[in-house]
Design an enzyme around this catalytic site. Structure first.
Site, mmCIF file in Angstrom:
data_model
loop_
_atom_site.group_PDB
_atom_site.id
_atom_site.type_symbol
_atom_site.label_atom_id
_atom_site.label_comp_id
_atom_site.label_asym_id
_atom_site.label_seq_id
_atom_site.Cartn_x
_atom_site.Cartn_y
_atom_site.Cartn_z
ATOM 1 N N HIS A 188 0.832 -1.213 0.000
ATOM 2 C CA HIS A 188 0.000 0.000 0.000
ATOM 3 C C HIS A 188 0.859 1.253 0.000
ATOM 4 O O HIS A 188 1.650 1.479 0.916
ATOM 5 C CB HIS A 188 -0.904 0.010 1.236
ATOM 6 N N ASP A 223 0.145 5.516 -1.055
ATOM 7 C CA ASP A 223 -0.877 6.488 -1.443
ATOM 8 C C ASP A 223 -0.350 7.614 -2.319
ATOM 9 O O ASP A 223 -0.951 8.696 -2.367
ATOM 10 C CB ASP A 223 -1.529 7.086 -0.190
ATOM 11 N N GLU A 234 -9.141 1.361 -2.434
ATOM 12 C CA GLU A 234 -9.231 1.392 -0.965
ATOM 13 C C GLU A 234 -10.593 1.895 -0.518
ATOM 14 O O GLU A 234 -10.814 3.070 -0.335
ATOM 15 C CB GLU A 234 -8.122 2.274 -0.390
ATOM 16 N N HIS A 263 -13.236 1.766 3.909
ATOM 17 C CA HIS A 263 -12.174 2.634 4.422
ATOM 18 C C HIS A 263 -12.576 2.964 5.857
ATOM 19 O O HIS A 263 -12.932 2.061 6.615
ATOM 20 C CB HIS A 263 -11.978 3.861 3.526
ATOM 21 N N HIS A 297 -8.701 -2.003 7.346
ATOM 22 C CA HIS A 297 -9.750 -1.003 7.592
ATOM 23 C C HIS A 297 -11.079 -1.598 8.032
ATOM 24 O O HIS A 297 -11.931 -0.853 8.506
ATOM 25 C CB HIS A 297 -9.984 -0.109 6.369
ATOM 26 N N HIS A 303 -2.367 -3.223 4.642
ATOM 27 C CA HIS A 303 -1.588 -2.353 5.539
ATOM 28 C C HIS A 303 -2.229 -2.340 6.925
ATOM 29 O O HIS A 303 -2.905 -1.413 7.305
ATOM 30 C CB HIS A 303 -1.433 -0.943 4.961
ATOM 31 N N ASP A 324 2.154 2.060 3.790
ATOM 32 C CA ASP A 324 1.227 3.200 3.785
ATOM 33 C C ASP A 324 1.957 4.534 3.620
ATOM 34 O O ASP A 324 1.506 5.563 4.122
ATOM 35 C CB ASP A 324 0.344 3.223 5.032
#
Length: 397
Positions: free
Chosen positions: A23, A25, A128, A155, A196, A217, A325
């Site tokens: 993961h 972003d 995600e 999420h 999540h 993650h 992350d």
């Protein structure tokens, strides 16, 4: 083994068995910071002043594969969420096209291996949050066709068919439509990502799935009691499922002392009209100001290694991985400041007695295997099952 020797050995190991990280972003950071105008943020240049990720640091960190998150905010709902997800996918594709000597789009385990063999960072995509499909299995299939290879079921907020770890329970896990989403993902060969989601959603998904799952993650709840982390009973179920739990580096998920500090900092951001998860320059400056007045508990490489030690003990070496992350968090542990930091983590694990074979599974082989296994399940299911056209109204009423 001295720290210097361990770091040198870590770099050698990563040259042979690089990190396939679950993961990152970067696409959302590029959306927030430059509106996807890549000329304004050339990751072929040093971007350490504003990003955790650029091409040189990916190389330095021993990254051979990356799931780029095509995350969109949970505040985006309906068609807006779908459109924004498509824009995120477009960003990843633009990065791959812009830097073909460094990045290569990968959709299968074989393509991941081939990209790495050619010296490229295998670039996969993960969506995600189930809000990205707007309760539509046809939209799920369209994302898969565009190259998305995992969907995180939620999420930070619930979706109508699944509970999030950080929202109030509504479905008490998965609804009937949520089970259908999981089963259709199995048929497609899209990995079910349980980061999540609420613990009951994790357990329901493990009962429903016909293929291995991932946690792209998430770390250990026994080590840091945050609802975003994985309970031991779920970790213990991974060997039977074949899945992989990829430890994250986010301080509030790995260091107990950071949980309350992070809540207060996010409240402070919200009071200033800033999104608590934002990584814009304005939000980062506001956090720096807050931190100067309220010293932050600091996580380290050893903090993350403690999670991996525990996750290996409970789930086994074949069922753990890494999902940093980066560029999705304002703060990172000391020694894991950016994507160049992976050798520091591998060195720490070497000092703790992890073998080269164990580390190769952690960094690369487990993630490649879970992709390959999900593909095999999909091939079998596609012989007997047609694409589902069920709707949430039909299944959940």
């Amino acid at each position: 083994m001295t720290d210097t020797a361990a770091l040198a050995r870590a770099r050698e190991l990563l040259a042979e068995h690089p990190v396939l990280d679950g993961h990152n972003d970067l696409p959302w950071a590029l959306r927030e910071q430059v509106g996807y105008v890549l000329d304004r943020c050339d990751i072929a240049q040093d971007q350490s002043a504003r990003l955790h990720t650029d091409l040189a640091r990916l190389r330095s960190g021993g990254v051979g594969g990356q799931f780029w998150s095509v995350y969109v905010k949970a505040e985006y709902q309906g068609d807006k969420a779908v459109s924004a997800t498509l824009e995120q996918i477009d960003c990843v594709r633009a990065l791959v096209e812009r830097y073909p000597e460094h990045l290569r789009l990968a959709r299968t385990a074989d393509e991941v291996v081939a990209a790495r063999a050619d010296g490229r960072v295998a670039s996969l995509m993960g969506a995600e949050g189930g809000h990205s499909i707007n309760c539509s299995l046809a939209t799920l299939r369209a994302l898969h066709e565009l190259g998305v290879r995992y969907l995180t079921l939620t999420h930070n907020d619930n979706v109508p068919w699944a509970d999030s770890a950080t929202d109030e329970p509504a479905a008490n896990g998965l609804t009937s439509f949520g089970v259908e989403v999981v089963r259709e993902m199995n048929r497609l060969g899209m990995l079910v990502d349980l980061s999540h989601v609420a613990a009951d959603t994790m357990r329901d998904a493990l009962r429903a799935t016909r293929a291995p799952v991932i946690f792209s993650h998430s770390s250990s709840r026994a080590v840091c009691d945050h609802p975003r982390n994985i309970p031991d009973d779920v970790l213990a179920a991974l060997p039977a499922n074949g899945g992989v739990a990829m430890a994250t580096f986010v301080p509030k998920f790995v260091l107990p002392e950071a949980i309350e500090w992070s809540k207060a900092a996010e409240t402070s951001l919200g009071a200033q009209g800033l999104h608590p998860l934002s990584t814009t320059p304005e939000a980062l400056e506001a956090l720096r100001v807050y931190e100067s007045a309220n010293p932050r508990p600091v996580a380290t490489v050893a903090t993350v290694a403690d999670h991996l030690d525990h996750m290996r003990e409970v789930a086994g070496i074949d069922h753990i991985g890494i999902g940093g992350d980066f560029d999705g968090t304002a703060f990172t542990p000391v020694g894991l400041e950016d994507v160049a930091g992976y050798p520091n983590l591998i060195a720490e694990l070497l000092v703790r007695g992890w073998s080269a074979a164990d580390l190769a599974k952690l960094t690369w082989h487990n993630a490649v295997r879970v992709l390959r296994d999900a593909e095999a399940v999909a091939r079998d299911l596609q012989r007997t099952e047609r694409p589902s056209v069920a709707t949430i109204d039909q299944l959940d009423g």
